[in-house]
Scaffold this motif. Structure first.
Motif, PDB file in Angstrom:
ATOM      1  N   ILE A  50       0.840  -1.183   0.000  1.00  0.00           N
ATOM      2  CA  ILE A  50       0.000   0.000   0.000  1.00  0.00           C
ATOM      3  C   ILE A  50       0.885   1.246   0.000  1.00  0.00           C
ATOM      4  O   ILE A  50       1.944   1.257   0.619  1.00  0.00           O
ATOM      5  CB  ILE A  50      -0.999  -0.065   1.195  1.00  0.00           C
ATOM      6  N   GLY A  51       0.457   2.255  -0.746  1.00  0.00           N
ATOM      7  CA  GLY A  51       1.242   3.486  -0.858  1.00  0.00           C
ATOM      8  C   GLY A  51       1.071   4.380   0.360  1.00  0.00           C
ATOM      9  O   GLY A  51       0.474   3.985   1.360  1.00  0.00           O
ATOM     10  N   GLY A  52       1.584   5.590   0.262  1.00  0.00           N
ATOM     11  CA  GLY A  52       1.515   6.498   1.408  1.00  0.00           C
ATOM     12  C   GLY A  52       1.134   7.911   1.016  1.00  0.00           C
ATOM     13  O   GLY A  52       1.191   8.837   1.826  1.00  0.00           O
ATOM     14  N   GLY A  53       0.730   8.074  -0.260  1.00  0.00           N
ATOM     15  CA  GLY A  53       0.457   9.405  -0.815  1.00  0.00           C
ATOM     16  C   GLY A  53      -0.652  10.174  -0.116  1.00  0.00           C
ATOM     17  O   GLY A  53      -0.743  11.393  -0.259  1.00  0.00           O
ATOM     18  N   ASN A  54      -1.506   9.491   0.658  1.00  0.00           N
ATOM     19  CA  ASN A  54      -2.565  10.170   1.422  1.00  0.00           C
ATOM     20  C   ASN A  54      -2.003  10.877   2.649  1.00  0.00           C
ATOM     21  O   ASN A  54      -2.690  11.651   3.298  1.00  0.00           O
ATOM     22  CB  ASN A  54      -3.632   9.162   1.868  1.00  0.00           C
ATOM     23  N   ILE A  55      -0.740  10.554   2.972  1.00  0.00           N
ATOM     24  CA  ILE A  55      -0.128  11.150   4.166  1.00  0.00           C
ATOM     25  C   ILE A  55       1.103  11.989   3.792  1.00  0.00           C
ATOM     26  O   ILE A  55       1.188  13.165   4.124  1.00  0.00           O
ATOM     27  CB  ILE A  55       0.240  10.055   5.201  1.00  0.00           C
ATOM     28  N   PHE A  56       2.051  11.384   3.094  1.00  0.00           N
ATOM     29  CA  PHE A  56       3.263  12.127   2.745  1.00  0.00           C
ATOM     30  C   PHE A  56       3.977  11.507   1.549  1.00  0.00           C
ATOM     31  O   PHE A  56       4.074  10.290   1.445  1.00  0.00           O
ATOM     32  CB  PHE A  56       4.247  12.155   3.941  1.00  0.00           C
ATOM     33  N   ARG A  57       4.457  12.358   0.670  1.00  0.00           N
ATOM     34  CA  ARG A  57       5.291  11.919  -0.457  1.00  0.00           C
ATOM     35  C   ARG A  57       6.602  12.685  -0.404  1.00  0.00           C
ATOM     36  O   ARG A  57       6.604  13.915  -0.308  1.00  0.00           O
ATOM     37  CB  ARG A  57       4.623  12.233  -1.789  1.00  0.00           C
ATOM     38  N   GLY A  58       7.708  11.952  -0.523  1.00  0.00           N
ATOM     39  CA  GLY A  58       9.032  12.564  -0.420  1.00  0.00           C
ATOM     40  C   GLY A  58       9.274  13.650  -1.455  1.00  0.00           C
ATOM     41  O   GLY A  58       9.812  14.719  -1.149  1.00  0.00           O
ATOM     42  N   LEU A  59       8.814  13.395  -2.679  1.00  0.00           N
ATOM     43  CA  LEU A  59       9.068  14.337  -3.772  1.00  0.00           C
ATOM     44  C   LEU A  59       8.337  15.663  -3.528  1.00  0.00           C
ATOM     45  O   LEU A  59       8.916  16.740  -3.687  1.00  0.00           O
ATOM     46  CB  LEU A  59       8.652  13.703  -5.103  1.00  0.00           C
ATOM     47  N   ALA A  78       4.723   6.546   6.267  1.00  0.00           N
ATOM     48  CA  ALA A  78       3.300   6.712   5.944  1.00  0.00           C
ATOM     49  C   ALA A  78       2.711   5.387   5.435  1.00  0.00           C
ATOM     50  O   ALA A  78       1.583   5.032   5.775  1.00  0.00           O
ATOM     51  CB  ALA A  78       3.120   7.810   4.898  1.00  0.00           C
ATOM     52  N   THR A  79       3.495   4.640   4.662  1.00  0.00           N
ATOM     53  CA  THR A  79       2.986   3.349   4.151  1.00  0.00           C
ATOM     54  C   THR A  79       2.816   2.350   5.299  1.00  0.00           C
ATOM     55  O   THR A  79       1.965   1.476   5.238  1.00  0.00           O
ATOM     56  CB  THR A  79       3.902   2.729   3.069  1.00  0.00           C
ATOM     57  N   VAL A  80       3.638   2.502   6.341  1.00  0.00           N
ATOM     58  CA  VAL A  80       3.497   1.618   7.510  1.00  0.00           C
ATOM     59  C   VAL A  80       2.195   1.946   8.239  1.00  0.00           C
ATOM     60  O   VAL A  80       1.440   1.043   8.626  1.00  0.00           O
ATOM     61  CB  VAL A  80       4.714   1.739   8.467  1.00  0.00           C
ATOM     62  N   ILE A  81       1.901   3.233   8.378  1.00  0.00           N
ATOM     63  CA  ILE A  81       0.639   3.648   9.022  1.00  0.00           C
ATOM     64  C   ILE A  81      -0.547   3.053   8.246  1.00  0.00           C
ATOM     65  O   ILE A  81      -1.444   2.437   8.818  1.00  0.00           O
ATOM     66  CB  ILE A  81       0.528   5.200   9.069  1.00  0.00           C
ATOM     67  N   ASN A  82      -0.517   3.192   6.926  1.00  0.00           N
ATOM     68  CA  ASN A  82      -1.612   2.657   6.109  1.00  0.00           C
ATOM     69  C   ASN A  82      -1.698   1.130   6.221  1.00  0.00           C
ATOM     70  O   ASN A  82      -2.791   0.559   6.236  1.00  0.00           O
ATOM     71  CB  ASN A  82      -1.417   3.046   4.646  1.00  0.00           C
ATOM     72  N   SER A  83      -0.538   0.480   6.294  1.00  0.00           N
ATOM     73  CA  SER A  83      -0.530  -0.984   6.393  1.00  0.00           C
ATOM     74  C   SER A  83      -1.161  -1.445   7.703  1.00  0.00           C
ATOM     75  O   SER A  83      -1.916  -2.428   7.733  1.00  0.00           O
ATOM     76  CB  SER A  83       0.904  -1.522   6.322  1.00  0.00           C
ATOM     77  N   LEU A  84      -0.863  -0.721   8.791  1.00  0.00           N
ATOM     78  CA  LEU A  84      -1.455  -1.083  10.091  1.00  0.00           C
ATOM     79  C   LEU A  84      -2.965  -0.852  10.065  1.00  0.00           C
ATOM     80  O   LEU A  84      -3.734  -1.649  10.605  1.00  0.00           O
ATOM     81  CB  LEU A  84      -0.808  -0.266  11.212  1.00  0.00           C
ATOM     82  N   ALA A  85      -3.364   0.229   9.394  1.00  0.00           N
ATOM     83  CA  ALA A  85      -4.799   0.516   9.277  1.00  0.00           C
ATOM     84  C   ALA A  85      -5.490  -0.596   8.493  1.00  0.00           C
ATOM     85  O   ALA A  85      -6.571  -1.074   8.867  1.00  0.00           O
ATOM     86  CB  ALA A  85      -5.004   1.861   8.585  1.00  0.00           C
ATOM     87  N   LEU A  86      -4.834  -1.046   7.424  1.00  0.00           N
ATOM     88  CA  LEU A  86      -5.419  -2.111   6.610  1.00  0.00           C
ATOM     89  C   LEU A  86      -5.478  -3.415   7.409  1.00  0.00           C
ATOM     90  O   LEU A  86      -6.480  -4.136   7.359  1.00  0.00           O
ATOM     91  CB  LEU A  86      -4.605  -2.308   5.317  1.00  0.00           C
ATOM     92  N   GLN A  87      -4.425  -3.694   8.173  1.00  0.00           N
ATOM     93  CA  GLN A  87      -4.420  -4.915   8.977  1.00  0.00           C
ATOM     94  C   GLN A  87      -5.593  -4.904   9.963  1.00  0.00           C
ATOM     95  O   GLN A  87      -6.289  -5.905  10.141  1.00  0.00           O
ATOM     96  CB  GLN A  87      -3.097  -5.042   9.746  1.00  0.00           C
ATOM     97  N   SER A  88      -5.803  -3.740  10.560  1.00  0.00           N
ATOM     98  CA  SER A  88      -6.874  -3.612  11.527  1.00  0.00           C
ATOM     99  C   SER A  88      -8.244  -3.807  10.846  1.00  0.00           C
ATOM    100  O   SER A  88      -9.127  -4.491  11.379  1.00  0.00           O
ATOM    101  CB  SER A  88      -6.725  -2.244  12.176  1.00  0.00           C
ATOM    102  N   ALA A  89      -8.405  -3.232   9.659  1.00  0.00           N
ATOM    103  CA  ALA A  89      -9.674  -3.383   8.924  1.00  0.00           C
ATOM    104  C   ALA A  89      -9.881  -4.834   8.484  1.00  0.00           C
ATOM    105  O   ALA A  89     -11.005  -5.354   8.504  1.00  0.00           O
ATOM    106  CB  ALA A  89      -9.693  -2.447   7.720  1.00  0.00           C
ATOM    107  N   LEU A  90      -8.799  -5.490   8.101  1.00  0.00           N
ATOM    108  CA  LEU A  90      -8.905  -6.899   7.700  1.00  0.00           C
ATOM    109  C   LEU A  90      -9.315  -7.756   8.896  1.00  0.00           C
ATOM    110  O   LEU A  90     -10.139  -8.663   8.778  1.00  0.00           O
ATOM    111  CB  LEU A  90      -7.573  -7.404   7.122  1.00  0.00           C
ATOM    112  N   LYS A  91      -8.741  -7.442  10.042  1.00  0.00           N
ATOM    113  CA  LYS A  91      -9.076  -8.187  11.261  1.00  0.00           C
ATOM    114  C   LYS A  91     -10.571  -8.043  11.547  1.00  0.00           C
ATOM    115  O   LYS A  91     -11.257  -9.022  11.837  1.00  0.00           O
ATOM    116  CB  LYS A  91      -8.239  -7.669  12.436  1.00  0.00           C
ATOM    117  N   ALA A  92     -11.065  -6.810  11.422  1.00  0.00           N
ATOM    118  CA  ALA A  92     -12.488  -6.561  11.664  1.00  0.00           C
ATOM    119  C   ALA A  92     -13.356  -7.337  10.670  1.00  0.00           C
ATOM    120  O   ALA A  92     -14.475  -7.735  10.983  1.00  0.00           O
ATOM    121  CB  ALA A  92     -12.770  -5.070  11.574  1.00  0.00           C
TER     122      ALA A  92
END
Ligand code: UDP
Length: 236
Positions: A50-59, A78-92
């Protein structure tokens, strides 16, 4: 029966913000988790980047004066934050997953290795690959091509906001037409902005086909796996 046994699904960070201008839209996230569950229930083996463009892009950060490498590290986090969010949603949604990180940061996630990824997949879990490649100056598209090749995925599914690859940006040019299929070479020769060049080159060099499709239309992921020809198929 699913069309592919093992897939690498690339989700864009930008799509995660849904109708919001920034961050994570819980409804969009839950919708992604439900769609992933649908194909997990079909027995598909799933790796996700999962990308991170919703939070921060280096460029974009560098354009505002941030140091590029620091900015890219912020993007990877930022991609780690999104990945944790996705993991949590998958768990739900009742789907077990494992977050692997390209940069060491236990206990947030296990440090990525191909063996760990395959182990998680063999245990029936969705493997979420976070922090891109772990290196600055790359994108999550390149990260997903790399992980896709590493885990020997049959295909990379690039979920976007548009329904495939067009001759020009359909959000800007109303005369743009869609390709049902296209070769990697044509993408490069026509300079189509599907993914960055290193990502396209990685898939081309290792014969990893790609499906570019609209992930924001609910049910599309399952339709694709059932064999419906939606999106654009990219092949050698
Ligand atoms: N990034 C990086 N190395 C990688 C992957 C990502 O430095 O291997 C950084 C880069 O700054 C990028 C940001 O993380 O802009 C977010 O990723 P990306 O732009 O690919 O996210 P998306 O466009 O898919 O939301």
């Amino acid at each position: 029966m699913a069309r592919f046994k093992r897939i690498l699904l690339k989700l864009s960070g930008e799509s995660l913000m849904g109708e919001k201008g920034y961050g994570i839209d819980e409804n969009r996230l839950a919708q992604y988790a439900e769609q992933i569950k649908e194909i997990h229930d079909m027995g598909v083996e799933i790796g996700i980047v999962i990308g991170g463009g919703n939070i921060f892009r280096g460029l974009s950060g560098a354009k505002k004066g941030f140091d590029r490498v620091k900015g890219d590290q912020m993007g990877m986090l930022a991609t780690v934050i999104n990945s944790l969010a996705l993991q949590s949603a998958l768990k739900a949604a009742g789907v077990a997953s494992e977050v692997l990180t390209a940069i060491r940061m236990e206990p947030i996630g296990e440090f990525y290795s191909k063996d760990r990824a395959i182990k998680a997949i063999n245990e029936g879990k969705v493997a979420i690959f976070s922090a891109g490649t772990g290196c600055p100056y790359f994108t999550t598209d390149t990260g997903s091509s790399l992980r896709g090749v590493e885990i020997e995925a049959d295909v990379m599914l690039k979920g976007t906001r548009v329904d495939g690859i067009y001759t020009a940006d359909p959000e800007k040019d109303p005369t743009a037409t869609k390709f049902d299929e296209i070769t990697y070479d044509e993408i490069i020769n026509r300079n189509l902005k599907v993914m960055d060049l290193s990502a396209t080159e990685m898939c081309r060099a290792n014969n990893l086909p790609i499906y570019v499709f609209n992930m924001d239309k609910y049910g599309n992921l399952k339709k694709l796996m059932e064999g419906e020809n939606i999106g654009t198929y990219v092949h050698p």
